[in-house]
Design an enzyme around this catalytic site. Structure first.
Site: not given
Ligand code: F0G
Length: 480
Positions: A132-133, A80, A387, A453, A264, A221
């Site tokens: 980013f979303t 832990y 997208r 989406f 990623k 990021d």
């Molecule tokens: N920042 C970027 C540039 C991303 O592409 C993503 C995720 C995140 C943050 C969030 O990271 O998914 O580990 O919480 N992109 C994925 C995609 C979901 O399909 O492009 P996460």
């Protein structure tokens, strides 16, 4: 991939790894694919993976692991608190990125939760190259707003700028001088929503210098840093003679905070935040046990942490990180040669079809990228991601904004696909382009209020899927 010249006329990307564990793929007959996409409400997020041939939905959490990563996972220290696994990961990120403080988190958006809830307050404005979303959602949830200062070429799908992810310094300076509260400047490596486009090392350094002048921290990021490192080496004069490791350190040197999704970066699953200043680290630290887990695992499994440690080291290997961008470049060049509208120059993450031109007969309110994406699955069993306007949210008055770009993203998970699979994709996209007149629009059958989406359901506005299927049978006979 290594510098290997082909004797014949065409130069192919050459895999510098071999496949030793496989997953069998399933390619359904086209009639069954129609049934599957109907059952999924014409939304590829809702397809069952067993009905998908090439899964190009995302590069997130689906990259291939190496035997070294899998071996390391067997040697994880499950505790832990204070596990040796944590120490190995922390030492690796400190070695590679030169920052002393590290906070683990279970994925990229969890890092965003910690960073933005610490730094962003009501009325704050957060400038960035592009949103980013999940990033935008966290900033807005904390009362802030987002300003995007891309170079104008950034959203022009065919402008051949090598660094479309660069930030415009003039706009950033104007904001910093305007007197509004700017808690941080955010740069996104391998800028996702504009087609995985990189920024240059010089631009990052210039943005950092400007932010420093106003005493504002620069937050990177780094989720898509792997591709960005490759492009810096390939496209930027000052990086040509640097190793990937040297470029990675130079990038980190130009940031105050550095966060990443290890779904990623690092060929595994997880995330983390690197912080230069102790005081900033202490401000954020308390949120990790509250939302993620204790400070030495942050919601990650120790096995994944071991895989990330090894995966980050592999990211410093040019042969390993060039697989994605070179396969994407090949795909984009071959589609472009056949007249298919694609985002250029090729970026990281995936190849992007420009639906606005591909199905130019469709109105944006018929969701051209969504329709093209569904048609591509029907035609090929390939699952891409819409997208475009479907991925936008309605505003408070229920008005639907039309997206800047209508793209179908065909992600290229790292080290996963072979060139013959990519050639199959190119073949089917080409056929679909030649039969694009048969593709019709979509409308909502069920539209969720939040992130529609992901799980919204659509229906075709005519019997165009049946007509497309009939043409497929006419041209391909009894082929799958
Ligand atoms: N920042 C970027 C540039 C991303 O592409 C993503 C995720 C995140 C943050 C969030 O990271 O998914 O580990 O919480 N992109 C994925 C995609 C979901 O399909 O492009 P996460």
């Amino acid at each position: 991939m290594a510098n290997v010249k082909f004797y014949g006329d065409q130069q192919y990307p050459l895999e510098m790894h071999k496949v030793r564990i496989i997953q069998k793929l399933n390619l359904l007959p086209v009639e069954e694919r129609l049934g599957a996409i109907e059952a999924a409400g014409f939304n590829t997020f809702l397809l069952q993976n067993r009905d998908v041939f090439l899964d190009m939905l995302t590069d997130s959490g689906v990259n291939a692991m190496s035997q070294e990563q899998q071996a390391a996972m067997m040697n994880a220290d499950d505790a832990y608190a204070g596990s040796a696994t944590y120490t190995r990961l922390k030492d690796k990120v400190t070695e590679l990125f030169g920052m002393d403080y590290f906070l683990p988190a279970h994925q990229g958006r969890a890092c965003e939760n910690i960073i933005f809830s610490t730094l962003v307050d009501d009325g704050d404005v957060v400038p960035m190259n592009y949103h980013f979303t999940t990033t935008k959602a966290h900033i807005v949830a904390n009362g802030g707003s987002v300003e995007e200062y891309l170079y104008p070429q950034g959203i022009d799908v065919t402008a051949l700028h090598p660094f479309k992810g660069n930030m415009d310094l003039g706009q950033l300076r104007a904001l910093l001088e305007s007197g509004v509260n700017v808690p941080l400047v955010r740069m996104e490596a391998g800028t996702n929503l504009i087609g995985g486009q990189p920024f240059s090392l010089q631009n990052l350094r210039d943005v950092h210098a400007l932010a420093k002048e106003f005493d504002v921290p620069l937050v990177l990021d780094a989720s898509l840093l792997q591709d960005n490192l490759y492009f810096m080496k390939e496209r930027e004069e000052q990086c040509r003679d640097m190793t990937i490791r040297e470029i990675a350190l130079a990038v980190a040197d130009a940031c105050d905070i550095f966060y990443f999704s290890a779904r990623k970066l690092g060929f595994a699953r997880g995330g983390g935040i690197l912080i230069r200043e102790e005081e900033m680290y202490k401000r954020m630290r308390g949120l990790v046990p509250m939302f993620e887990g204790f400070l030495t695992y942050g919601g990650m499994s120790v096995r994944e942490m071991e895989a990330i440690t090894v995966g980050l080291e592999e990211t410093m290997d040019y042969d390993m990180i060039s697989h994605g961008p070179q396969f994407i470049e090949y795909t984009v060049a071959e589609l472009d040669k056949r007249g298919v509208p694609v985002v250029k120059p090729a970026g990281g993450l995936g190849a992007h079809l420009n639906a606005m031109d591909f199905v130019s007969h469709l109105d944006q309110r018929e969701y051209p990228a969504g329709a093209l994406n569904a048609a591509l699955y029907l035609t090929s069993g390939v699952r891409g991601m819409e997208r475009g306007t479907m991925s936008e949210e309605r505003d408070a008055d229920g008005v639907e904004p039309l997206a800047n770009m209508e793209l179908v993203r065909l992600a290229m998970p790292r080290r996963v696909f072979t060139l013959s699979q990519v050639n199959y994709l190119i073949d089917r996209v080409t056929w679909l382009h030649e039969n694009r007149g048969l593709i019709g629009g979509l409308e909502w059958e069920e539209e969720p209020e939040i992130l529609r989406f992901f799980y919204g359901r659509m229906r075709p506005t005519s019997d165009w899927p049946q007509q497309l299927l009939a043409k497929f049978r006419e041209d391909f006979g009894d082929s799958l």
